[in-house]
Design a protein around this motif. Structure first.
Motif, mmCIF file in Angstrom:
data_model
loop_
_atom_site.group_PDB
_atom_site.id
_atom_site.type_symbol
_atom_site.label_atom_id
_atom_site.label_comp_id
_atom_site.label_asym_id
_atom_site.label_seq_id
_atom_site.Cartn_x
_atom_site.Cartn_y
_atom_site.Cartn_z
ATOM 1 N N LYS A 139 0.855 -1.190 0.000
ATOM 2 C CA LYS A 139 0.000 0.000 0.000
ATOM 3 C C LYS A 139 0.892 1.240 0.000
ATOM 4 C CE LYS A 139 -4.362 1.792 1.228
ATOM 5 N NZ LYS A 139 -5.387 1.968 2.172
ATOM 6 N N SER A 140 1.991 1.116 -0.761
ATOM 7 C CA SER A 140 2.889 2.240 -0.977
ATOM 8 C C SER A 140 2.878 2.609 -2.463
ATOM 9 C CB SER A 140 4.298 1.878 -0.519
ATOM 10 O OG SER A 140 5.176 2.939 -0.773
ATOM 11 N N MET A 143 1.150 0.652 -4.633
ATOM 12 C CA MET A 143 -0.179 0.205 -5.068
ATOM 13 C C MET A 143 -1.178 0.526 -3.964
ATOM 14 S SD MET A 143 0.301 -3.396 -6.928
ATOM 15 C CE MET A 143 1.443 -3.610 -8.248
ATOM 16 N N MET A 144 -2.436 0.388 -4.269
ATOM 17 C CA MET A 144 -3.498 0.582 -3.289
ATOM 18 C C MET A 144 -4.054 -0.798 -2.963
ATOM 19 S SD MET A 144 -4.885 3.165 -1.852
ATOM 20 C CE MET A 144 -6.051 4.433 -2.140
ATOM 21 N N THR A 145 -3.509 -1.458 -1.941
ATOM 22 C CA THR A 145 -3.875 -2.834 -1.623
ATOM 23 C C THR A 145 -4.763 -2.891 -0.385
ATOM 24 O OG1 THR A 145 -1.817 -3.642 -2.580
ATOM 25 C CG2 THR A 145 -2.961 -5.125 -1.094
ATOM 26 N N ARG A 146 -5.740 -3.785 -0.443
ATOM 27 C CA ARG A 146 -6.603 -4.069 0.700
ATOM 28 C C ARG A 146 -6.773 -5.573 0.801
ATOM 29 N NH1 ARG A 146 -8.870 -0.400 3.550
ATOM 30 N NH2 ARG A 146 -9.165 1.694 2.840
ATOM 31 N N GLY A 191 -6.809 -1.839 5.261
ATOM 32 C CA GLY A 191 -5.675 -1.383 4.470
ATOM 33 C C GLY A 191 -4.737 -0.620 5.386
ATOM 34 N N ASP A 224 -1.777 2.143 5.153
ATOM 35 C CA ASP A 224 -1.063 3.105 4.321
ATOM 36 C C ASP A 224 0.446 3.019 4.508
ATOM 37 O OD1 ASP A 224 -3.406 4.049 3.236
ATOM 38 O OD2 ASP A 224 -3.602 5.706 4.656
ATOM 39 N N ALA A 240 -5.680 -5.145 -5.340
ATOM 40 C CA ALA A 240 -4.669 -4.116 -5.548
ATOM 41 C C ALA A 240 -5.040 -3.266 -6.755
ATOM 42 C CB ALA A 240 -3.299 -4.761 -5.759
ATOM 43 N N TYR A 261 -3.384 -0.445 -9.254
ATOM 44 C CA TYR A 261 -2.073 0.045 -9.692
ATOM 45 C C TYR A 261 -2.239 1.309 -10.515
ATOM 46 C CZ TYR A 261 2.394 0.247 -12.090
ATOM 47 O OH TYR A 261 3.589 0.667 -12.589
ATOM 48 N N GLY A 281 -3.964 3.772 -10.410
ATOM 49 C CA GLY A 281 -5.317 4.257 -10.634
ATOM 50 C C GLY A 281 -5.967 3.780 -11.916
#
Length: 185
Positions: free
Chosen positions: A38-39, A41-44, A81, A83, A111, A113, A115
């Motif tokens: 979550k750096s 990419m936006m992962t949950r 998530g 951050d 994830a 990537y 946006g």
């Protein structure tokens, strides 16, 4: 009659992903993912409770470090998530709830990537982990392909040999509760 099912998702009109459903008779209490990001990419992590009666009590660990415990109501889910966090492997563990019941759960990791691209991967059941994995294809010419390998052991270093098309590439020493990323030009 036996069936199977998948879930298709189109993200932002620019990427597409399809995830196979997880069979009810294969649900378990522990799942693993090789990596969390979550750096860049936006992962949950998505964790679901398929039980109609019992609340699932679930712990989440990343890189062997406890993150938090969730009480997931019947038919409920959570999507935590963290951050700025990059690492792995990720462990999702159902533990006894207030009634002393350990509820089988399911988990996936989503994830996003840059946006514009989206992926979802189902968690790998702990009771299905093994010492050898195969992939049908490796492409470092028209794509950027990496192998991500997680060590689920909290004590022993994993020695992992990598072969592509039968050719030995290297041996990776992966520390306890760590992950390694490998790529070959």
């Amino acid at each position: 009659m036996l069936i199977f099912a998948s879930e298709r998702s189109v993200f932002a009109g620019t990427s597409f992903n399809e995830t196979m459903g997880y069979p009810t008779n294969r649900l378990t209490t522990e799942y693993w993912f090789p990596w969390y990001d979550k750096s860049t990419m936006m992962t949950r992590v998505l964790i679901g409770n398929p039980n109609a009666i019992e609340t699932a009590r679930v712990e989440l660990y990343i890189g062997g470090v406890y993150k938090e415990t969730f009480n997931i109501l019947p038919y409920g889910s959570v999507t935590p998530g963290y951050d700025g966090l990059v690492g792995g492997p990720v462990r999702v563990l159902s533990i006894p709830n207030g009634n002393g019941v350990t509820v089988p759960i399911f988990a996936s990791e989503r994830a996003v990537y840059a946006g514009v691209s989206f992926d979802e991967m189902m968690g790998y059941p702990a009771n299905r982990l093994t010492t050898e994995y195969w992939f049908p294809w490796y492409d470092k010419k028209s794509m950027v392909t990496d192998l991500v390998i997680g060590n689920t052991d909290g004590v022993e270093t994993a020695k992992v040999e990598v072969y592509i098309a039968g050719e030995y590439k290297e041996t990776l020493d992966i520390l306890p509760y760590e992950s390694a990323t490998a790529w070959y030009d």
